[in-house]
Design a protein around this motif. Structure first.
Motif, mmCIF file in Angstrom:
data_model
loop_
_atom_site.group_PDB
_atom_site.id
_atom_site.type_symbol
_atom_site.label_atom_id
_atom_site.label_comp_id
_atom_site.label_asym_id
_atom_site.label_seq_id
_atom_site.Cartn_x
_atom_site.Cartn_y
_atom_site.Cartn_z
ATOM 1 N N SER A 37 -51.098 -1.284 7.783
ATOM 2 C CA SER A 37 -51.136 -1.351 6.319
ATOM 3 C C SER A 37 -50.561 -0.074 5.733
ATOM 4 O O SER A 37 -50.581 0.987 6.367
ATOM 5 C CB SER A 37 -52.565 -1.587 5.820
ATOM 6 O OG SER A 37 -53.406 -0.512 6.169
ATOM 7 N N TYR A 38 -50.026 -0.205 4.524
ATOM 8 C CA TYR A 38 -49.456 0.915 3.783
ATOM 9 C C TYR A 38 -50.109 0.905 2.413
ATOM 10 O O TYR A 38 -49.921 -0.041 1.637
ATOM 11 C CB TYR A 38 -47.940 0.760 3.674
ATOM 12 C CG TYR A 38 -47.268 1.842 2.873
ATOM 13 C CD1 TYR A 38 -46.985 3.075 3.435
ATOM 14 C CD2 TYR A 38 -46.913 1.620 1.544
ATOM 15 C CE1 TYR A 38 -46.367 4.065 2.700
ATOM 16 C CE2 TYR A 38 -46.294 2.608 0.797
ATOM 17 C CZ TYR A 38 -46.027 3.828 1.385
ATOM 18 O OH TYR A 38 -45.418 4.818 0.652
ATOM 19 N N SER A 65 -45.355 -5.033 6.006
ATOM 20 C CA SER A 65 -44.429 -6.053 6.495
ATOM 21 C C SER A 65 -43.095 -5.430 6.893
ATOM 22 O O SER A 65 -42.517 -4.657 6.139
ATOM 23 C CB SER A 65 -44.203 -7.086 5.380
ATOM 24 O OG SER A 65 -43.217 -7.996 5.747
ATOM 25 N N GLY A 66 -42.639 -5.753 8.100
ATOM 26 C CA GLY A 66 -41.345 -5.246 8.573
ATOM 27 C C GLY A 66 -41.377 -3.820 9.107
ATOM 28 O O GLY A 66 -40.335 -3.280 9.483
ATOM 29 N N ALA A 67 -42.558 -3.204 9.155
ATOM 30 C CA ALA A 67 -42.649 -1.836 9.691
ATOM 31 C C ALA A 67 -42.284 -1.857 11.176
ATOM 32 O O ALA A 67 -42.631 -2.781 11.901
ATOM 33 C CB ALA A 67 -44.064 -1.288 9.506
ATOM 34 N N GLN A 68 -41.567 -0.835 11.614
ATOM 35 C CA GLN A 68 -41.189 -0.725 13.024
ATOM 36 C C GLN A 68 -42.174 0.209 13.717
ATOM 37 O O GLN A 68 -42.335 1.360 13.330
ATOM 38 C CB GLN A 68 -39.769 -0.190 13.165
ATOM 39 C CG GLN A 68 -39.314 -0.141 14.603
ATOM 40 C CD GLN A 68 -37.863 0.319 14.735
ATOM 41 O OE1 GLN A 68 -37.232 0.753 13.788
ATOM 42 N NE2 GLN A 68 -37.349 0.239 15.938
ATOM 43 N N ASN A 83 -47.490 -10.161 7.589
ATOM 44 C CA ASN A 83 -48.881 -9.776 7.342
ATOM 45 C C ASN A 83 -49.209 -8.402 7.909
ATOM 46 O O ASN A 83 -50.374 -8.002 7.918
ATOM 47 C CB ASN A 83 -49.826 -10.815 7.937
ATOM 48 C CG ASN A 83 -49.635 -12.172 7.295
ATOM 49 O OD1 ASN A 83 -49.525 -12.287 6.082
ATOM 50 N ND2 ASN A 83 -49.576 -13.209 8.121
ATOM 51 N N GLY A 84 -48.201 -7.703 8.446
ATOM 52 C CA GLY A 84 -48.417 -6.390 9.040
ATOM 53 C C GLY A 84 -48.897 -6.464 10.482
ATOM 54 O O GLY A 84 -49.147 -5.437 11.115
#
Length: 166
Positions: free
Chosen positions: A47-48, A54-57, A79-80
């Motif tokens: 989470s941010y 979403s889409g975090a690497q 959804n992370g």
């Protein structure tokens, strides 16, 4: 200095010493490879600022036998949610030695990089990082690294979990 004719006797003496003084089946351990879990599976949610990243690497770097190590990367879904597989290896300890794996997990999101997990893992078993499988792993990537007491190693993380299945 050991004279060349005495070298076989010295080597034999060293081998016998380790066979006698080492615990549990030293002869087998001395000559066979051992399977180790360098990094247990990791599954959870990124989470941010409280919202799914979403889409975090997510990039996990594991180092234990050399300075290079191995890196695996996954991308969080809408959804992370992320899932990293277990990383195993084998080794043949020639002398009594302690297993230590260095783990670092980074997240790249919206052009920024965040360190979310750093650990010196000293338990070679599956889920040895936390003494069991964490449930409901949530990693707030903007959080502060916190030290978490673990039995076999040192852990700094922004991740939290509801319980551990032992």
């Amino acid at each position: 200095m050991i004279r060349p004719r005495r070298l076989p006797s010295v080597l034999l003496g060293i081998a016998v010493f380790f066979l006698i003084c080492s615990p549990q089946g030293a002869a087998m351990a001395f000559f066979s490879k051992k399977e180790v879990v360098v990094g247990s599976p990791m599954e959870g949610v990124l989470s941010y600022k409280g919202k799914p990243a979403s889409g975090a690497q997510l990039r996990r770097h594991l180092r234990w036998k050399d300075e290079t190590g191995v890196t695996d990367t996954v991308v969080a879904d809408q959804n992370g949610h992320f899932s990293l597989p277990a990383v195993t290896d084998s080794w043949r300890p020639l002398l009594p030695a302690e297993f230590v794996a260095h783990q670092k997990v980074y997240v790249e999101y919206q052009g920024e990089e965040y360190l979310i997990w750093t650990m010196g893992k000293m338990d070679e078993s599956l889920y040895g990082e936390l003494g069991g499988k964490p449930n409901d792993l949530i990693c707030e990537i903007t959080g502060e690294l916190a030290r978490v007491e673990v039995d076999h190693g040192m852990l700094g993380t922004v991740c939290r979990w509801s319980s551990i299945d032992r």
